[in-house]
Design an enzyme around this catalytic site. Structure first.
Site, mmCIF file in Angstrom:
data_model
loop_
_atom_site.group_PDB
_atom_site.id
_atom_site.type_symbol
_atom_site.label_atom_id
_atom_site.label_comp_id
_atom_site.label_asym_id
_atom_site.label_seq_id
_atom_site.Cartn_x
_atom_site.Cartn_y
_atom_site.Cartn_z
ATOM 1 N N SER A 65 0.806 -1.222 0.000
ATOM 2 C CA SER A 65 0.000 0.000 0.000
ATOM 3 C C SER A 65 0.839 1.272 0.000
ATOM 4 C CB SER A 65 -0.945 0.002 1.210
ATOM 5 O OG SER A 65 -0.214 -0.112 2.423
ATOM 6 N N ASP A 241 0.171 7.025 10.908
ATOM 7 C CA ASP A 241 -0.129 5.752 11.565
ATOM 8 C C ASP A 241 1.126 4.913 11.788
ATOM 9 O OD1 ASP A 241 0.485 4.827 9.034
ATOM 10 O OD2 ASP A 241 -1.393 3.749 8.708
ATOM 11 N N HIS A 244 2.023 4.299 6.905
ATOM 12 C CA HIS A 244 1.726 4.953 5.629
ATOM 13 C C HIS A 244 2.182 6.410 5.666
ATOM 14 C CE1 HIS A 244 -1.156 1.563 5.869
ATOM 15 N NE2 HIS A 244 -0.793 1.426 4.604
#
Length: 263
Positions: A65, A241, A244
């Site tokens: 991601s 977080d 990310h």
């Protein structure tokens, strides 16, 4: 007839003196008012030229991601902002393409959110080998521990290391002339990243570096870069977080990536 002090100087000499005065004033103004565009600019060393690059190169960003960065997976073309996502591949691609406007470069992003090393392996033929990249950049590892901690995966540090090595071997066999770049996995101690991530995360990070060293690959030291950045800035500024990156974190990554890879 009264004569003033200028009457003794030839007109040509006066003109040359005026030109010299104007030149000195312009030079002073350029230093005093460092504007941009067509106006004055501060005295500074000229910007270095972009390194040479062979034309028609294909550059591929791979990973999870962090690399995916909300790209539109329905759009798979090269140099497409929607297909490149909102993260460091997009920032890096913009800089690369701007630096080499005549090289006909093609930049792809094939990161997929949630991926681990086995996921890369499952889609490697289509999403790497078939694209025949001249440079492939791989950032993988955070899900290999995160999913394990969540009870959705049981891969060990050794599973990660051996799977990563097998992926590199597979790539080198199919694409012997391709340059492989290993991006150091990273986390920042904030958000989702708690003490229970360690020491296993560091063991996995070291495993990635071990693989890169074994195959003599280029390493982009993202963890080292962020460790330096958080000496003066809160970790959440770079990755809210802990995993990310923020826009600032992605921009920092792109800058480091281009610096290390040299394009």
């Amino acid at each position: 007839m009264n004569q003033n002090s200028n009457d003794n100087n030839p007109p040509a000499l006066d003109n040359r003196r005026d030109v010299l005065k104007r030149s000195l004033l312009l030079a002073s103004a350029a230093t005093a008012f460092p504007l941009v565009g067509n106006a004055f600019q501060a005295s500074a060393a000229p910007a270095p030229l972009a390194p040479e690059i062979e034309p028609n190169q294909v550059i591929l960003f791979q990973g999870d991601s962090i690399t995916d960065a909300h790209r539109d997976r329905k759009r798979a073309g090269a140099n497409d902002p929607a297909a490149l996502g909102n993260g460091y591949p997009m920032f890096a691609a913009g800089g690369i393409l701007a630096s080499h406007p005549s090289a006909n470069l093609k930049v792809y992003n094939r990161g997929i959110s949630g991926n681990k090393v086995p996921d890369l392996d499952n889609r490697w033929e289509k999403d790497c080998i078939d694209l025949k990249p001249n440079v492939v950049s791989i950032l993988i590892g955070v899900n290999d521990i995160w999913h394990k901690m969540a009870g959705r995966y049981d891969g060990t540090v050794e599973t990660y290391r051996d799977g990563y090595a097998a992926l590199i071997e597979r790539t080198q066999k199919a694409l012997p002339d391709t340059r492989i770049v290993v991006c150091e996995p990273f986390v920042l101690r904030c958000g989702a990243v708690k003490d229970d991530w360690f020491p296993e995360f560091d063991q996995r990070r070291e495993a990635a570096l071990e693989v890169a060293d074994r195959f003599k690959l280029t390493v982009v030291p993202f963890q080292t870069m962020f460790d330096e950045a958080i000496k003066t800035t809160e970790p959440a500024y770079w990755a809210a977080d802990g995993v990310h990156p923020t826009i600032a974190g992605h921009a920092l990554m792109a800058t480091k990536w281009r610096e290390v890879v040299g394009i």
